[in-house]
Design a protein around this motif. Sequence first.
Motif, short mmCIF file in Angstrom:
data_model
loop_
_atom_site.label_atom_id
_atom_site.label_comp_id
_atom_site.label_asym_id
_atom_site.label_seq_id
_atom_site.Cartn_x
_atom_site.Cartn_y
_atom_site.Cartn_z
N TYR A 56 0.84 -1.19 0.00
CA TYR A 56 0.00 0.00 0.00
C TYR A 56 0.88 1.24 0.00
O TYR A 56 1.77 1.38 0.84
CB TYR A 56 -0.95 -0.04 1.20
N VAL A 57 0.63 2.11 -0.99
CA VAL A 57 1.44 3.32 -1.17
C VAL A 57 0.53 4.53 -1.34
O VAL A 57 0.91 5.52 -1.95
CB VAL A 57 2.39 3.17 -2.40
N TYR A 140 5.19 3.15 3.62
CA TYR A 140 4.52 2.15 2.79
C TYR A 140 4.27 0.93 3.67
O TYR A 140 5.04 0.65 4.58
CB TYR A 140 5.40 1.75 1.59
N ARG A 333 -1.49 5.82 -7.37
CA ARG A 333 -1.31 5.66 -5.91
C ARG A 333 -2.62 5.80 -5.15
O ARG A 333 -2.72 6.53 -4.17
CB ARG A 333 -0.23 6.63 -5.40
N CYS A 335 -4.03 3.15 -3.84
CA CYS A 335 -4.04 2.17 -2.75
C CYS A 335 -2.62 1.68 -2.48
O CYS A 335 -1.67 2.30 -2.93
CB CYS A 335 -4.96 0.99 -3.06
#
Lengths: 335, 335
Positions: A56-57, A140, A333, A335
């Motif tokens: 996830y980022v 992250y 980005r 999710c």
Amino acid sequence: MEDRILMAHGSGGKLAKQLTEEVFLPAFGNSLLAPLEDASVFSLPRGKVGMTTDSYVVKPLFFPGGDIGRLAVSGTVNDLAVSGAVPMYLSAGFILEEGLPLSTLKRVVSSMAATAREAGVKIITGDTKVVEKGMADGLYINTAGVGWVDERCQLGAKSIRPGDQIIVTGSLGEHGVAILAAREGLELNPEVLSDVAPLNKMLQELLETAPGIKAMRDPTRGGLVTTLNEWAETAGVAIRLKEENLTVLPQVAGACELFGFDPLYLANEGKAVIALPAEEVPAALKVLHRHHYGKGAAVVGEVTGERPGMVILETSIGGQRIIDMLAGEQLPRIC
Amino acid sequence: MEDRILMAHGSGGKLAKQLTEEVFLPAFGNSLLAPLEDASVFSLPRGKVGMTTDSYVVKPLFFPGGDIGRLAVSGTVNDLAVSGAVPMYLSAGFILEEGLPLSTLKRVVSSMAATAREAGVKIITGDTKVVEKGMADGLYINTAGVGWVDERCQLGAKSIRPGDQIIVTGSLGEHGVAILAAREGLELNPEVLSDVAPLNKMLQELLETAPGIKAMRDPTRGGLVTTLNEWAETAGVAIRLKEENLTVLPQVAGACELFGFDPLYLANEGKAVIALPAEEVPAALKVLHRHHYGKGAAVVGEVTGERPGMVILETSIGGQRIIDMLAGEQLPRIC
């Protein structure tokens, strides 16, 4: 304790130990995580095992309706649940940027813990790495999950056949628009909240009630259209969507209009798409409508044999068009 | 296909699909990964399940003796193996920086695939995210792993008792010095190669031969000293190390001298530390010496009851000193 993340928090030394003992253990604490061995060991009921992972980022870390922590637990829980697994255990790998306020990490970890409690899963093993300032964007997270799968469960897009119906569990595009609004400083009235949520309890009850379900997916990156195109290709069928049955909140439609997005391609993080035989639709909708996260469930389309591999939208004014996967990126980005 | 990573490769759209089909599937290809559902479903033999995770942010991506891909598979395989699990399935989550040459990704993926083959594990589920240029350092990888654990296996540092012996499977500090040399442009003669390797096959045979083993660890971040301090604290015992029994290559000792490091704190990525009853030492060493990765195995110390929680080094010249965990970081981003 320092109030910002230092490189030494990723060292495996005393500061790393302190981070684990003061941040992760109090939030996630359970008997499997506590021994802090290199791996956690547990038992699963007899049956098969499902495994999944996502990194996830999302940007920003906090957005209306959720944050990266709720997302990191819900996303992995949902990937297991739509595969027919009962999610049980999660791992959590953190990549932290030097200088990250410790309070930010604590807020994210606390949100992960709350979401794990809601979903009934445990975070049992983890890892923290720290990279220099400018080598990550705050933080992250990777989560991997394992779950128990009933031997009899045989979900898979390959078994979708003409005549099957397509259910979506609610309105589309809210996660995407919530991120967009947070990023662009867009004020929507009323505010659009991300739908990010763990769907496992609802989907587990659904599978027990409608055991003939062919396939389920959570339409995240690429949205509903991407999921349906993958199914149409895998199963060699066409899927006809009826625009009038799809729900999109007016503020979501408005924001999409403004930015040139299509809500059918926007990410959802608390919705499921379900393919099932027509005869199981009434029972399935009854279960879904009883759950908070399924109140808006409806049949949105059906599977046909006419143009294999295609997804066709029947518009409200009686036209139809083929809706294909996007080559590029609507919103990075997410999710 | 584009020759660099674009934001759209992380979109869930066509380019993401292409990346999966042209890079990941050919390298990792197996029947569980191929369906590309949200989770992979498999069976495990009856028993318990071990699970672990690590993110890898090593700098540089390629170093003498290995690369981030070999590290990402070996590290997770070893965490399972030292916990008494037979590693079976891995997940792989990639965070890619926009602009990363596709050739770099392919080289890393190919190294992961080769290491997975060597270890006898399968990469069965994965995820790719892309962040903007400047928001990561080339690429980061998370792997999580699950393995099968024999019901009878009861490893855990808590069971270490006075009289137990400590074995290390080879010379210390090579991974740390290989990274240091690559980063600083240091020319060592002969070159020091990272010891990064999957130890699972050797350790599995070891556990069958010496079932009384109390605990095993791979001394990565923080090195041998950190592992032994954690054991001493958990078990409430002291551990006495004999300096003369520890092996350090002359080039490793030289580089440490030059940079002010201590090889006992440097990361190893292909070594195990083992605590076991004295009577099982001969059989254990016999198994280890038969394996390529255990040729240098030796007893390096023993457990005593005198000063609980302490690790004491008996130096070659007859002195002794307490060696504690470091507060900080000798060398960041080592794995």
